[in-house]
Design a protein around this motif. Structure first.
Motif, PDB file in Angstrom:
ATOM      1  N   TYR A 275       0.824  -1.212   0.000  1.00 19.00           N
ATOM      2  CA  TYR A 275       0.000   0.000   0.000  1.00 19.00           C
ATOM      3  C   TYR A 275       0.861   1.267   0.000  1.00 19.00           C
ATOM      4  O   TYR A 275       0.431   2.303  -0.521  1.00 19.00           O
ATOM      5  CB  TYR A 275      -0.976  -0.032   1.160  1.00 19.00           C
ATOM      6  N   GLY A 276       2.066   1.167   0.550  1.00 15.42           N
ATOM      7  CA  GLY A 276       2.977   2.298   0.451  1.00 15.42           C
ATOM      8  C   GLY A 276       3.361   2.572  -0.994  1.00 15.42           C
ATOM      9  O   GLY A 276       3.475   3.724  -1.423  1.00 15.42           O
ATOM     10  N   ASP A 277       3.542   1.494  -1.770  1.00 15.15           N
ATOM     11  CA  ASP A 277       3.828   1.655  -3.192  1.00 15.15           C
ATOM     12  C   ASP A 277       2.638   2.291  -3.909  1.00 15.15           C
ATOM     13  O   ASP A 277       2.805   3.218  -4.710  1.00 15.15           O
ATOM     14  CB  ASP A 277       4.165   0.306  -3.818  1.00 15.15           C
ATOM     15  N   LEU A 278       1.434   1.810  -3.627  1.00 14.58           N
ATOM     16  CA  LEU A 278       0.242   2.342  -4.292  1.00 14.58           C
ATOM     17  C   LEU A 278      -0.039   3.790  -3.896  1.00 14.58           C
ATOM     18  O   LEU A 278      -0.730   4.507  -4.629  1.00 14.58           O
ATOM     19  CB  LEU A 278      -0.966   1.465  -3.966  1.00 14.58           C
ATOM     20  N   ALA A 279       0.480   4.209  -2.745  1.00  9.80           N
ATOM     21  CA  ALA A 279       0.272   5.587  -2.281  1.00  9.80           C
ATOM     22  C   ALA A 279       1.363   6.544  -2.741  1.00  9.80           C
ATOM     23  O   ALA A 279       1.260   7.748  -2.530  1.00  9.80           O
ATOM     24  CB  ALA A 279       0.198   5.621  -0.755  1.00  9.80           C
ATOM     25  N   SER A 280       2.394   6.023  -3.370  1.00 11.22           N
ATOM     26  CA  SER A 280       3.553   6.845  -3.691  1.00 11.22           C
ATOM     27  C   SER A 280       3.357   7.617  -4.989  1.00 11.22           C
ATOM     28  O   SER A 280       2.466   7.327  -5.790  1.00 11.22           O
ATOM     29  CB  SER A 280       4.805   5.967  -3.790  1.00 11.22           C
ATOM     30  N   GLU A 281       4.229   8.570  -5.225  1.00  9.45           N
ATOM     31  CA  GLU A 281       4.166   9.371  -6.448  1.00  9.45           C
ATOM     32  C   GLU A 281       4.735   8.625  -7.646  1.00  9.45           C
ATOM     33  O   GLU A 281       4.425   8.973  -8.798  1.00  9.45           O
ATOM     34  CB  GLU A 281       4.928  10.685  -6.241  1.00  9.45           C
ATOM     35  N   SER A 282       5.559   7.594  -7.386  1.00  7.44           N
ATOM     36  CA  SER A 282       6.167   6.809  -8.469  1.00  7.44           C
ATOM     37  C   SER A 282       6.012   5.320  -8.173  1.00  7.44           C
ATOM     38  O   SER A 282       6.989   4.614  -7.890  1.00  7.44           O
ATOM     39  CB  SER A 282       7.647   7.173  -8.621  1.00  7.44           C
ATOM     40  N   SER A 287       0.433   2.152 -12.528  1.00  4.80           N
ATOM     41  CA  SER A 287       0.643   3.572 -12.797  1.00  4.80           C
ATOM     42  C   SER A 287      -0.249   4.412 -11.903  1.00  4.80           C
ATOM     43  O   SER A 287      -1.268   3.941 -11.375  1.00  4.80           O
ATOM     44  CB  SER A 287       0.333   3.879 -14.259  1.00  4.80           C
ATOM     45  N   VAL A 288       0.112   5.669 -11.729  1.00  2.00           N
ATOM     46  CA  VAL A 288      -0.705   6.588 -10.941  1.00  2.00           C
ATOM     47  C   VAL A 288      -2.110   6.688 -11.530  1.00  2.00           C
ATOM     48  O   VAL A 288      -3.105   6.698 -10.788  1.00  2.00           O
ATOM     49  CB  VAL A 288      -0.036   7.975 -10.883  1.00  2.00           C
ATOM     50  N   ASP A 289      -2.205   6.736 -12.845  1.00  2.00           N
ATOM     51  CA  ASP A 289      -3.516   6.834 -13.481  1.00  2.00           C
ATOM     52  C   ASP A 289      -4.357   5.581 -13.222  1.00  2.00           C
ATOM     53  O   ASP A 289      -5.568   5.674 -12.985  1.00  2.00           O
ATOM     54  CB  ASP A 289      -3.373   7.047 -14.988  1.00  2.00           C
ATOM     55  N   ALA A 290      -3.717   4.414 -13.271  1.00  2.00           N
ATOM     56  CA  ALA A 290      -4.443   3.167 -13.023  1.00  2.00           C
ATOM     57  C   ALA A 290      -4.938   3.101 -11.581  1.00  2.00           C
ATOM     58  O   ALA A 290      -6.042   2.628 -11.311  1.00  2.00           O
ATOM     59  CB  ALA A 290      -3.555   1.965 -13.338  1.00  2.00           C
ATOM     60  N   ILE A 291      -4.115   3.567 -10.646  1.00  2.00           N
ATOM     61  CA  ILE A 291      -4.515   3.580  -9.240  1.00  2.00           C
ATOM     62  C   ILE A 291      -5.679   4.549  -9.037  1.00  2.00           C
ATOM     63  O   ILE A 291      -6.648   4.245  -8.339  1.00  2.00           O
ATOM     64  CB  ILE A 291      -3.320   3.956  -8.342  1.00  2.00           C
ATOM     65  N   SER A 292      -5.594   5.712  -9.657  1.00  2.00           N
ATOM     66  CA  SER A 292      -6.678   6.693  -9.540  1.00  2.00           C
ATOM     67  C   SER A 292      -7.981   6.122 -10.078  1.00  2.00           C
ATOM     68  O   SER A 292      -9.045   6.280  -9.472  1.00  2.00           O
ATOM     69  CB  SER A 292      -6.309   7.975 -10.293  1.00  2.00           C
ATOM     70  N   ALA A 338     -11.008 -10.317   8.468  1.00  2.00           N
ATOM     71  CA  ALA A 338     -11.623 -10.863   9.678  1.00  2.00           C
ATOM     72  C   ALA A 338     -10.563 -11.040  10.754  1.00  2.00           C
ATOM     73  O   ALA A 338      -9.459 -11.511  10.493  1.00  2.00           O
ATOM     74  CB  ALA A 338     -12.291 -12.204   9.379  1.00  2.00           C
ATOM     75  N   GLY A 339     -10.895 -10.639  11.963  1.00  2.00           N
ATOM     76  CA  GLY A 339      -9.979 -10.784  13.076  1.00  2.00           C
ATOM     77  C   GLY A 339      -9.245  -9.527  13.446  1.00  2.00           C
ATOM     78  O   GLY A 339      -8.811  -9.377  14.578  1.00  2.00           O
ATOM     79  N   GLY A 340      -9.061  -8.610  12.463  1.00  2.00           N
ATOM     80  CA  GLY A 340      -8.433  -7.342  12.819  1.00  2.00           C
ATOM     81  C   GLY A 340      -7.279  -6.893  11.952  1.00  2.00           C
ATOM     82  O   GLY A 340      -6.828  -5.756  12.075  1.00  2.00           O
ATOM     83  N   SER A 341      -6.759  -7.755  11.082  1.00  2.00           N
ATOM     84  CA  SER A 341      -5.655  -7.330  10.222  1.00  2.00           C
ATOM     85  C   SER A 341      -6.146  -6.313   9.203  1.00  2.00           C
ATOM     86  O   SER A 341      -7.305  -6.317   8.796  1.00  2.00           O
ATOM     87  CB  SER A 341      -5.044  -8.541   9.507  1.00  2.00           C
ATOM     88  N   ILE A 342      -5.225  -5.433   8.741  1.00  2.00           N
ATOM     89  CA  ILE A 342      -5.616  -4.363   7.830  1.00  2.00           C
ATOM     90  C   ILE A 342      -4.399  -3.876   7.041  1.00  2.00           C
ATOM     91  O   ILE A 342      -3.301  -3.776   7.582  1.00  2.00           O
ATOM     92  CB  ILE A 342      -6.255  -3.168   8.599  1.00  2.00           C
ATOM     93  N   GLY A 343      -4.636  -3.578   5.778  1.00  2.00           N
ATOM     94  CA  GLY A 343      -3.653  -2.867   4.974  1.00  2.00           C
ATOM     95  C   GLY A 343      -4.365  -1.768   4.226  1.00  2.00           C
ATOM     96  O   GLY A 343      -5.454  -1.976   3.705  1.00  2.00           O
ATOM     97  N   PHE A 344      -3.787  -0.566   4.211  1.00  2.00           N
ATOM     98  CA  PHE A 344      -4.410   0.512   3.433  1.00  2.00           C
ATOM     99  C   PHE A 344      -3.370   1.496   2.940  1.00  2.00           C
ATOM    100  O   PHE A 344      -2.244   1.559   3.441  1.00  2.00           O
ATOM    101  CB  PHE A 344      -5.511   1.220   4.229  1.00  2.00           C
ATOM    102  N   ALA A 345      -3.780   2.269   1.926  1.00  2.00           N
ATOM    103  CA  ALA A 345      -2.959   3.327   1.344  1.00  2.00           C
ATOM    104  C   ALA A 345      -3.638   4.658   1.564  1.00  2.00           C
ATOM    105  O   ALA A 345      -4.861   4.766   1.473  1.00  2.00           O
ATOM    106  CB  ALA A 345      -2.778   3.084  -0.149  1.00  2.00           C
ATOM    107  N   ASP A 346      -2.838   5.670   1.823  1.00  2.00           N
ATOM    108  CA  ASP A 346      -3.326   7.042   1.881  1.00  2.00           C
ATOM    109  C   ASP A 346      -2.466   7.898   0.958  1.00  2.00           C
ATOM    110  O   ASP A 346      -1.404   8.377   1.356  1.00  2.00           O
ATOM    111  CB  ASP A 346      -3.275   7.583   3.307  1.00  2.00           C
ATOM    112  N   PRO A 347      -2.898   8.090  -0.306  1.00  2.00           N
ATOM    113  CA  PRO A 347      -2.105   8.888  -1.237  1.00  2.00           C
ATOM    114  C   PRO A 347      -1.902  10.325  -0.784  1.00  2.00           C
ATOM    115  O   PRO A 347      -0.919  10.962  -1.196  1.00  2.00           O
ATOM    116  CB  PRO A 347      -2.933   8.824  -2.531  1.00  2.00           C
ATOM    117  N   SER A 348      -2.788  10.852   0.053  1.00  2.00           N
ATOM    118  CA  SER A 348      -2.631  12.226   0.529  1.00  2.00           C
ATOM    119  C   SER A 348      -1.349  12.410   1.320  1.00  2.00           C
ATOM    120  O   SER A 348      -0.762  13.500   1.330  1.00  2.00           O
ATOM    121  CB  SER A 348      -3.829  12.634   1.399  1.00  2.00           C
ATOM    122  N   GLU A 349      -0.912  11.335   1.993  1.00  5.56           N
ATOM    123  CA  GLU A 349       0.308  11.404   2.804  1.00  5.56           C
ATOM    124  C   GLU A 349       1.408  10.490   2.261  1.00  5.56           C
ATOM    125  O   GLU A 349       2.447  10.328   2.907  1.00  5.56           O
ATOM    126  CB  GLU A 349       0.002  11.020   4.259  1.00  5.56           C
ATOM    127  N   GLY A 350       1.170   9.878   1.107  1.00 11.58           N
ATOM    128  CA  GLY A 350       2.154   8.950   0.568  1.00 11.58           C
ATOM    129  C   GLY A 350       2.423   7.792   1.493  1.00 11.58           C
ATOM    130  O   GLY A 350       3.554   7.305   1.595  1.00 11.58           O
TER     131      GLY A 350
END
Length: 381
Positions: A275-282, A287-292, A338-350
């Motif tokens: 998710y850090g990769d998906l949130a990054s500028e590169s 691609s950024v367009d594909a993620i958007s 289920a159970g509590g695990s989580i992964g997420f991206a926040d492009p606003s903060e990279g």
């Protein structure tokens, strides 16, 4: 509790928040990682990986993250779109002719990704062993009827999501899902785990079990009540047909199988890296367009299976206002398990966020353990 790991300068308060999960929120083995602009700003782990307490939990310990696996599966589908091998708006049956059976001829890949296909459970009782047999599961799901008119409503597919979308990916690409994961995700980011628990970079695997004391709920989880009220209905059937879907997750059969909606085994570092990769500028993976495009809202509403309102992009759950679905900002996206695990991206903060735990809570999305880490992290950014 002896907390292992690293926090970048300014992020040291995360040590105590993570430790509090062990002191008062029931964690016995867990890890947390955050990546910002490609750099690790926190990677913490503690506790034991096995029930006896003999095996230490390490940074690369793999945990069954259940539905957090779906985000990785969706990513692989989106990579096939980017490669020109898959058009999400074409019928699945154009790639997989058998899928047209039982009224599914018009279902598109996009409807599978955003849980609007109606293919949420096997209609007929199936053998417990089916889930461990990838070809047999694909054959069975291709013959399964939708529970309602495809496209007419949103209904989360807890397990069939993996076989419907995974089958489509394989048919469209001509390659196995495991190979696509390895070449397209695992190797580029040097990830510890993958689908199933064996054959990956790390061989350290945590046993999962319930929290000894349930945590206070951040919202009502109505799934259990719905199952009790209608044992033959879509909610009950989606989670309990076959019953092996709810059992044996520490066993060799489960760990060796390909059940891509639910048996991904990843470290917290893995989820944060993806998710850090998906949130990054590169980004490397898309691609950024594909993620958007993938994070444009495709469906929102009172979900027929989850029994609450949730919004989906193309495979990812989108950030919401509620604590348990707030992925850092309005632009956030990811997938809890289920159970509590989580992964997420926040492009606003990279930023990429990963949390895995061997002690399973009963919350529908994130519970107090992950939420406390999110809130502390964002208080420091």
């Amino acid at each position: 509790m002896d907390i292992q790991g690293y926090c970048a300068p300014g992020f040291e308060p995360l040590y105590d928040v993570f430790a509090e999960n062990f002191r008062s929120r029931g964690d016995a083995g867990a890890a947390f990682c955050a990546v910002q602009h490609g750099e690790v700003i926190a990677s913490l782990w503690a506790g034991s990986a096995d029930r006896e307490g003999a095996q230490d939990f390490e940074e690369d310990t793999l945990v069954n993250v259940f539905s957090s696996s779906k985000g990785i599966l969706a990513l692989i589908a989106l990579q096939q779109v980017a490669a020109g091998k898959l058009d999400l708006d074409r019928p699945v049956a154009e790639y997989w002719p058998e899928f047209a059976d039982a009224g599914k001829a018009s279902i598109t890949g996009r409807q599978l990704l955003c849980h609007r296909s109606g293919v949420i459970a096997f209609c007929e009782r199936v053998a417990d062993e089916l889930i461990y047999d990838w070809p047999a599961a694909l054959k069975q799901v291709a013959a399964t009827e939708p529970w309602w008119e495809p496209g007419s409503q949103q209904g989360y597919s807890p397990f069939l999501y993996g076989w419907t979308l995974g089958g489509l990916i394989e048919k469209a690409s001509g390659e196995s899902l495991r190979d696509l994961y390895r070449k397209g995700v695992g190797e580029p980011l040097s990830l510890d785990g993958g689908f199933g628990a064996v054959g990956h970079k790390s061989s350290a695997i945590a046993d999962v079990g319930p929290l000894k004391k349930p945590l206070p709920e951040l919202r009502e989880n109505a799934i259990g009540r719905s199952i009790k009220e209608d044992r033959q209905g879509p909610v009950a059937t989606a989670f309990t047909n076959p019953v092996s879907l709810m059992m044996g997750t520490n066993g060799d059969a489960w760990r060796s199988a390909l059940i891509p909606a639910a048996n991904g085994h990843f470290s917290a570092r893995d989820l944060a890296r993806v998710y850090g990769d998906l949130a990054s500028e590169s980004p490397q993976l898309l691609s950024v367009d594909a993620i958007s495009a993938a994070t444009v809202e495709q469906s929102r509403g009172q979900d027929a299976i989850l029994q609450t309102e949730v919004a989906f992009g193309s495979g990812f759950i989108l950030s919401g206002a509620a604590q348990d679905l707030y992925f850092g900002s309005e632009r956030g996206f990811g997938h809890p398990g289920a159970g509590g695990s989580i992964g997420f991206a926040d492009p606003s903060e990279g930023l990429g966020f990963g949390y895995v735990t061997s002690r399973m809570g009963q919350s529908l999305f994130m519970d107090q353990r992950a939420v406390s880490l999110v809130e502390s992290l964002y208080g420091l950014i």
